[in-house]
Design a protein around this motif. Sequence first.
Motif, PDB file in Angstrom:
ATOM      1  N   ARG A   1       0.854  -1.197   0.000  1.00  0.00           N
ATOM      2  CA  ARG A   1       0.000   0.000   0.000  1.00  0.00           C
ATOM      3  C   ARG A   1       0.883   1.238   0.000  1.00  0.00           C
ATOM      4  O   ARG A   1       2.006   1.207   0.492  1.00  0.00           O
ATOM      5  N   VAL A   2       0.356   2.317  -0.555  1.00  0.00           N
ATOM      6  CA  VAL A   2       1.051   3.596  -0.583  1.00  0.00           C
ATOM      7  C   VAL A   2       0.085   4.703  -0.178  1.00  0.00           C
ATOM      8  O   VAL A   2      -1.127   4.508  -0.161  1.00  0.00           O
ATOM      9  N   THR A   3       0.651   5.846   0.151  1.00  0.00           N
ATOM     10  CA  THR A   3      -0.137   7.037   0.442  1.00  0.00           C
ATOM     11  C   THR A   3       0.127   8.027  -0.685  1.00  0.00           C
ATOM     12  O   THR A   3       1.257   8.497  -0.837  1.00  0.00           O
ATOM     13  N   PRO A   4      -0.889   8.325  -1.496  1.00  0.00           N
ATOM     14  CA  PRO A   4      -0.657   9.194  -2.646  1.00  0.00           C
ATOM     15  C   PRO A   4      -0.480  10.651  -2.247  1.00  0.00           C
ATOM     16  O   PRO A   4      -0.906  11.072  -1.167  1.00  0.00           O
ATOM     17  N   GLY A   5       0.141  11.411  -3.145  1.00  0.00           N
ATOM     18  CA  GLY A   5       0.225  12.864  -2.970  1.00  0.00           C
ATOM     19  C   GLY A   5      -1.114  13.478  -3.324  1.00  0.00           C
ATOM     20  O   GLY A   5      -2.114  12.781  -3.524  1.00  0.00           O
TER      21      GLY A   5
ATOM     22  N   ALA B   1      -0.839  11.371   5.157  1.00  0.00           N
ATOM     23  CA  ALA B   1      -1.417  12.122   4.048  1.00  0.00           C
ATOM     24  C   ALA B   1      -0.878  13.555   4.078  1.00  0.00           C
ATOM     25  O   ALA B   1      -0.617  14.103   5.149  1.00  0.00           O
ATOM     26  N   PRO B   2      -0.687  14.160   2.902  1.00  0.00           N
ATOM     27  CA  PRO B   2      -0.193  15.532   2.852  1.00  0.00           C
ATOM     28  C   PRO B   2      -1.192  16.508   3.473  1.00  0.00           C
ATOM     29  O   PRO B   2      -2.394  16.242   3.505  1.00  0.00           O
ATOM     30  N   GLY B   3      -0.676  17.622   3.936  1.00  0.00           N
ATOM     31  CA  GLY B   3      -1.527  18.641   4.544  1.00  0.00           C
ATOM     32  C   GLY B   3      -2.422  19.315   3.527  1.00  0.00           C
ATOM     33  O   GLY B   3      -2.175  19.260   2.321  1.00  0.00           O
TER      34      GLY B   3
ATOM     35  N   THR C   1       1.485  18.082  -3.843  1.00  0.00           N
ATOM     36  CA  THR C   1       2.581  17.116  -3.818  1.00  0.00           C
ATOM     37  C   THR C   1       2.354  16.021  -4.850  1.00  0.00           C
ATOM     38  O   THR C   1       1.228  15.649  -5.141  1.00  0.00           O
ATOM     39  N   GLY C   2       3.440  15.520  -5.365  1.00  0.00           N
ATOM     40  CA  GLY C   2       3.385  14.395  -6.293  1.00  0.00           C
ATOM     41  C   GLY C   2       4.041  13.168  -5.710  1.00  0.00           C
ATOM     42  O   GLY C   2       4.217  12.164  -6.395  1.00  0.00           O
ATOM     43  N   GLY C   3       4.422  13.264  -4.437  1.00  0.00           N
ATOM     44  CA  GLY C   3       5.092  12.146  -3.779  1.00  0.00           C
ATOM     45  C   GLY C   3       4.122  11.049  -3.410  1.00  0.00           C
ATOM     46  O   GLY C   3       3.169  11.282  -2.678  1.00  0.00           O
TER      47      GLY C   3
END
Length: 182
Positions: free
Chosen positions: A92-96, A148-150, A155-157
């Motif tokens: 699993r990943v956390t998208p940008g 998760a990003p703020g 973000t594209g990370g």
Amino acid sequence: MTSSSAGFVAGLTVAAVAGVGFLAYQASATVPADLGGAHPGGKSSTGVAKSAATNPADLPAASGNGKRVVYSLGKDRVWLVDEDNKVRRTFRVTPGTLDPAPDSYAVTSRSNSVTGTDGTPIEHVVRFTDVDGVTIGFSAAVGKATSAPGPGVRTGGIRESRADGNALWRFATLGERVVVIR
């Protein structure tokens, strides 16, 4: 119990077990492939290949062939697939906040360690495209859990654990294919 009674009971038991076995076989032959009943080796009880619905970690069928990194936007999951179409690792990943369009890309650059667009130190960055001027790639945060990003941060990370980041880093060298699917 006499020997003829014991023989009769044994005969009834054998007949009952055989009957239950036959009924179980008939029932398994009518189970749709997308229901449970999966057996080791990727086959359902009917002998049909398992559907992706039976296990969310199964490689989606429409992800291409050959060695590649597959990234599912809908499942937030990555598969590392070898030349023989065998999954070597999935995670699993956390998208940008910005998603790449579904398509086939190639790894364009890599960095061992940098600071992400959100200010987080990251390692094993594997980049493959950009969206609206923001680079899209996989990376692992150093020294803190993936989150998760703020709000409002572009973000594209696509963040993964450090262990998964190490595996992807070894697997996805320059030019390696990255297939993005819904």
